[in-house]
Design an enzyme around this catalytic site. Sequence first.
Site, PDB file in Angstrom:
ATOM      1  N   SER A 144     -39.302  43.940   8.069  1.00 32.45           N
ATOM      2  CA  SER A 144     -40.085  44.989   7.430  1.00 32.45           C
ATOM      3  C   SER A 144     -39.329  45.535   6.225  1.00 32.45           C
ATOM      4  O   SER A 144     -38.168  45.184   5.979  1.00 32.45           O
ATOM      5  CB  SER A 144     -40.339  46.126   8.427  1.00 32.45           C
ATOM      6  OG  SER A 144     -39.099  46.726   8.788  1.00 32.45           O
ATOM      7  N   ASP A 177     -42.944  41.791   6.729  1.00 32.21           N
ATOM      8  CA  ASP A 177     -43.898  42.591   7.493  1.00 32.21           C
ATOM      9  C   ASP A 177     -44.217  43.880   6.734  1.00 32.21           C
ATOM     10  O   ASP A 177     -43.317  44.619   6.340  1.00 32.21           O
ATOM     11  CB  ASP A 177     -43.286  42.919   8.858  1.00 32.21           C
ATOM     12  CG  ASP A 177     -44.268  43.586   9.808  1.00 32.21           C
ATOM     13  OD1 ASP A 177     -45.479  43.364   9.650  1.00 32.21           O
ATOM     14  OD2 ASP A 177     -43.818  44.321  10.706  1.00 32.21           O
ATOM     15  N   HIS A 306     -51.371  43.414  14.960  1.00 33.03           N
ATOM     16  CA  HIS A 306     -50.182  44.250  14.818  1.00 33.03           C
ATOM     17  C   HIS A 306     -50.159  45.262  15.969  1.00 33.03           C
ATOM     18  O   HIS A 306     -51.144  45.450  16.673  1.00 33.03           O
ATOM     19  CB  HIS A 306     -50.214  45.003  13.486  1.00 33.03           C
ATOM     20  CG  HIS A 306     -49.902  44.141  12.312  1.00 33.03           C
ATOM     21  ND1 HIS A 306     -49.015  44.504  11.329  1.00 33.03           N
ATOM     22  CD2 HIS A 306     -50.359  42.909  11.955  1.00 33.03           C
ATOM     23  CE1 HIS A 306     -48.941  43.551  10.410  1.00 33.03           C
ATOM     24  NE2 HIS A 306     -49.756  42.574  10.781  1.00 33.03           N
ATOM     25  N   SER A 309     -46.936  45.600  21.078  1.00 32.87           N
ATOM     26  CA  SER A 309     -45.895  45.698  22.105  1.00 32.87           C
ATOM     27  C   SER A 309     -46.467  46.309  23.383  1.00 32.87           C
ATOM     28  O   SER A 309     -47.412  47.103  23.349  1.00 32.87           O
ATOM     29  CB  SER A 309     -44.730  46.553  21.606  1.00 32.87           C
ATOM     30  OG  SER A 309     -43.958  45.848  20.656  1.00 32.87           O
ATOM     31  N   THR A 348     -41.565  46.940  18.794  1.00 28.65           N
ATOM     32  CA  THR A 348     -41.090  48.035  19.657  1.00 28.65           C
ATOM     33  C   THR A 348     -40.444  47.517  20.934  1.00 28.65           C
ATOM     34  O   THR A 348     -39.416  48.049  21.376  1.00 28.65           O
ATOM     35  CB  THR A 348     -42.259  48.982  19.999  1.00 28.65           C
ATOM     36  OG1 THR A 348     -42.796  49.518  18.786  1.00 28.65           O
ATOM     37  CG2 THR A 348     -41.794  50.126  20.885  1.00 28.65           C
TER      38      THR A 348
END
Length: 400
Positions: A144, A177, A306, A309, A348
């Site tokens: 990211s 990302d 996206h 998690s 995450t």
Amino acid sequence: KKLKAHHDGQDEDDFSSRQAAFQQAKRSPTFYHPPGISPLSFGNRALPSHSLKSPHFPVEIRSPIQYNEIRYMHNPMKTMHSIHMNQFERKVITMPLVGTTEMFKKAYKGHYAIGAFNVNNMEIIQGIMEAAKEEESPVILQASEGARNYAGQEYIVGLVKIALQDYPEIPTALHLDHGSSYEICKACIDGGFSSVMYDGSKHPFEENVKVTKQIVEYAHDKGVVVEAELGRLAGVEDMVSVDAKDAIFTDPDQAAEFVERTGCDSLAIAIGTSHGAYKYKGDPYLDYERLEKVGKLLPGYPIVLHGASTVLEKCNQYGGKGRGAKGVPEDMLRKAATMAVCKINIDTDIRLAMTSAIREALYKDPSNFDPRNYLKPARNAVKEMVKHKIEAVLGSAHTI
């Protein structure tokens, strides 16, 4: 060819035997070294002559796919007091990064998804790649903007290149990302990424189309693929923050128009997932009907999820304060992976797995001040978590 160019008068039988030994070494998946020489003897140290069977020897062979080109030296006097590494020219041949096009084609046909795991440091990359190797799964390593600011783009690219040397058999993409601008996407394209994402979901539709198309044109000219986003996910992760009231589910008809006008290679849509550890206040929900409609309007086209998690709870056992965190149930993600979803982002869970292992190590041994002693179990925790995701959520095990 190197041998023949440098054999300098060796008789044909001697040349043939050396060539056969070299070819056998190339096929070996392990390091090759001359008898009497430990691999640990290499480096900048001199090698004593009494350890050498011949002044002609390969320095290092890595794998059937990746190996070193070696220039050989001939010593007519058959004497050699010492050899230094700088007497040899070596070029490491590695498997290049791949784009996601072929990955997604296979995933779509096979009804599974590719895991896109966020990376920030060496231990995370090592854990992910070891898991991918054991599960025989392709993988996407993604960074990211926050990761770029933390580690530096050059460090991330460098670490991934080393991973490609160690795991040449794993199809690996390096992906940006949530790129927030044309300039950041361009920097990653020019810097060695094989895939970028432009997140223009915060902009009006026409602005999102305009910038995404500009990035697609630049990226495709460089052989890089582009992911875009339409619809807005709630939650907080890295430099992405969207309030729940501003979250917008993706309109299927608009998604089809967006793909046609921009030429993007994959599309992240909003169907109920959200960023971060606190995804739901009520019951988890994914809009499969919306996903199915997108799939019908864009047949064979890869969709991205996206904020996917599951959120682990172990972190709280050793002093963490992630009370009330709630993620996406794994069975819901697995169902989405059998539909049009070809890429599932996981960030995450990696953070929680790593932090949990570090907290546990320090809790059990408060006197520990050696980072290696708590980063090693943290790396292993990342590996085990990624293995679990590949098997239970993505379905991409044994697809190489």
